[in-house]
Design an enzyme around this catalytic site. Structure first.
Site, short mmCIF file in Angstrom:
data_model
loop_
_atom_site.label_atom_id
_atom_site.label_comp_id
_atom_site.label_asym_id
_atom_site.label_seq_id
_atom_site.Cartn_x
_atom_site.Cartn_y
_atom_site.Cartn_z
N GLU A 495 0.83 -1.21 0.00
CA GLU A 495 0.00 0.00 0.00
C GLU A 495 0.87 1.26 0.00
OE1 GLU A 495 -2.85 0.60 -0.74
OE2 GLU A 495 -3.31 2.56 0.12
N LYS A 618 -11.00 8.02 -9.27
CA LYS A 618 -11.41 7.65 -7.92
C LYS A 618 -12.26 6.39 -7.92
CE LYS A 618 -11.83 8.13 -3.53
NZ LYS A 618 -10.63 7.62 -2.81
#
Ligand code: G6P
Length: 623
Positions: A495, A618
């Site tokens: 991440e 997004k």
């Protein structure tokens, strides 16, 4: 003129912003303002269509919204009904002509669209044979022409929409206006999200709630396969056959600031700083005074006892949260757990045991690949559980059960608070199941106590912000950054690497630290940075050896460890310390935060456009 779409645009994700308004204000200005509130979605062109006393007006511009603004300042449109769109190219390059809205053949109708019409080429050929001419290369203009053809024989726009939809295949949210029905908007949705806002003497539609908030808090999250017809004082919902349908009105209690930057330079850093609150919100009502973890919306105890395997399915950051979930479920519950990228899972022939559970993690709840994977599980009659942020989103609605992450709207394309909330929910879920399954060796009370402290600990981590900013500044010439660790630190490293590459455009290499010597080590040379997660005391000595391997080849080290550890002091060139918890899993969750801050500050010092990184979106609502 030939408009040839560059290859890079052909299959990019449409995350278009949609706005539509009917009411007493100047509708052209309202819909422009609504688009501004959807800028975070990413877009490459924008347009507005409005009703005038003599017909329709249409203003469109490629580029950022201020290009459309200049045009509007010249034209000064005044209207009581308008629709507007910010486009992300799928069919045809981002040009003025390809921007939405589009007229039908007669120019009586203007239509905008989010999604993809799969059969647009065959329809276009058919329409051309009937004499239609097209101004753009978009699938949307084809849909506008189909709608125009169906606007006949005394049909109203709503009926024409029903008829047109029967000829179209694909995903869509449409909004249309017509010269012949002043004051009316007709919208339809199938697969692509659409919401409506109900005001006093004004009604509106949008692709997302933040666009509506300055105007109303009464919101209708439209179900799939619905048509809306509205004027300033009329609002009705039907299915695609025109049968009236009930709809649910939701009162949105986010304040407008919650959807805006609130004093921060970027949404991303604002959202990073929201994490202590997000953790508190996420835990709220889920840990009792007796430290018992209880999650509403989850399955009954008998289901938890029966489950023999978990498949976690997600994309991007949500997938990385899933990797943490795998560690929680396997370490704490000894429950075999696999993680799949949704895009892989949906075309695989997965081994799905009838007693398994599929968990779908999604911030938006609209990711097309995750939705398709969910439907595959449902066809196979597998139990499904959503861990979702956006209330009422498709994944939330379609899963058997849903647990909301309660992280609030996330606007930055690079996900931060959603990740933390997802991992916290996964831990809560693991503790909930551990109690039901009476797992030996899991100290539930201790874990619950530790979880309750996570918000405050996240706040302590945020105090590193200035140090990390200074460190990031000193590192901006770095061309390659490794993210390394063992156990849960290795999962968090994925991440951390994703954050850095997506917003700072710096190449990364991520793998478990012990795997380095099997290949990636060859890339280490002076100038390379290696970020080591070292929050698991059980393997810290091993990590120190890996650090030495990197240093021996000229690499520089940034180690992230807990504040009770001094073994890396004087070993790593840079050390960031986070509060130690009594759980290696929770240590790892916290360690994501300095990585988010590192990515943010490197991107900022490099002058990158942080909230809307290039090529990314997004919410990826098409395949
Ligand atoms: C996009 C976003 C990522 C997100 C991923 C999955 O790539 O940019 O931030 O992690 O989609 O989205 P979801 O809404 O399903 O979590």
């Amino acid at each position: 003129m030939v408009f040839q779409a560059p290859a890079a645009y052909v299959r990019l994700t449409p995350v278009c912003g949609i706005a539509g308004y009917a009411g007493p204000k100047n509708a052209a200005e309202v819909v422009y303002d609504q688009l501004k509130r959807l800028e975070y979605r990413g877009y490459d062109s924008a347009g507005v269509a409005f009703q005038t006393p003599t017909g329709l007006g249409l203003l469109k511009r490629a580029g950022r919204l201020n290009a459309l603004r200049s045009l509007m300042d010249e034209e000064k449109p005044e209207a009581s009904t308008a629709i507007a769109h910010s486009r992300w190219a799928t069919h045809g390059a981002p040009t003025d002509r390809n921007a939405h809205p589009h007229y039908d053949q007669s120019g009586r109708i203007a239509l905008l669209h989010n999604g993809i019409i799969e059969n647009y080429l065959e329809l276009k050929e058919e329409l051309i044979r009937r004499g239609h001419t097209f101004q753009s290369e978009t699938d949307t203009e084809v849909a506008a022409h189909v709608l125009g053809e169906e606007y006949r024989d005394g049909r109203i726009l709503e009926q024409a929409m029903q008829a047109a939809i029967k000829r179209l295949r694909g995903a869509f949210a449409f909004v249309a206006i017509s010269t012949e029905e002043p004051g009316r908007l007709v919208a339809a949705r199938s697969a692509s999200p659409l919401v409506a806002g109900l005001g006093e003497g004004e009604n509106m539609v949008a692709s997302d709630i933040p666009a509506l908030l300055p105007y109303t808090r009464r919101v209708v999250i439209l179900e799939n396969d619905r048509i809306v017809s509205l004027t300033r004082d009329e609002f009705r919902v039907t299915d695609f056959n025109g049968h009236p349908k009930e709809y649910e009105e939701t009162l949105i209690d986010w304040d407008v600031e919650a959807a805006e930057k609130g004093g921060y330079e970027h949404f991303m850093i604002k959202e990073i700083h929201e994490q202590p609150d997000v953790i508190h919100r996420c835990l709220a009502g889920r840990i009792g005074d007796d430290l018992r973890v209880k999650i509403e919306g989850a399955f009954s105890d008998s289901v938890w006892q029966e489950i023999d395997r978990v498949n976690i399915i997600a994309c991007g950051t949500a997938f990385h949260a899933g990797l943490m979930g795998k560690r929680f479920f396997e370490d704490l519950l000894r429950l075999p757990t696999d993680c799949f990228y949704s895009s892989e899972f949906r075309y695989s022939d997965p081994l799905l045991s009838p007693r398994s559970l599929a968990i779908f993690i999604s911030q938006s709840g609209e990711t097309a690949d995750s939705l398709a994977a969910l439907r595959l599980c449902q066809r196979n009659r597998i139990r499904t559980l959503g861990i979702v942020n956006v209330v009422g989103s498709s994944i939330a609605r379609e899963c058997d059960r849903v647990i909301y992450t309660q992280a609030g709207p996330e606007i930055s394309v690079a996900s931060t608070k959603a990740y933390t909330a997802q991992t916290i929910v996964l831990m809560l879920l693991a503790l909930h199941i551990a109690r039901v399954r009476e797992m030996p060796g899991v100290d539930l009370n201790r874990m619950a106590e530790e979880l309750r402290l996570m918000g405050d600990r996240a706040q302590t981590v945020l105090e590193l912000d200035d140090d990390i900013s200074a460190l990031a500044k000193s590192l901006i010439d770095t061309k390659l950054v490794f993210f390394l660790g063992r156990n849960a630190d290795a999962s968090v490293g994925l991440e951390g690497a994703l954050k850095l590459k997506e917003i700072a455009y710096i190449a990364t290499q991520e793998c478990p630290a012990g795997e380095m010597k099997h290949g990636p080590l060859a890339l280490i040379e002076p100038g390379v940075l290696a970020v080591f997660g070292s929050t698991d005391p059980r393997v810290r000595e091993k990590v120190v050896s890996n650090i030495k391997e990197v240093q021996a080849r000229g690499g520089t080290i940034l180690a992230i460890t807990t504040d009770d550890d001094s073994s890396l002091d004087g070993v790593a060139e840079h050390v960031l310390k986070i509060p130690a918890t009594r759980s290696v899993h929770l240590n790892a969750i916290l360690s994501a935060i300095p990585m988010q801050m590192l990515a943010y500050h490197m991107a900022r010092h490099l002058g990158c456009e942080i909230d809307q990184p290039r090529n990314l979106a997004k919410s990826v609502t098409v395949e």
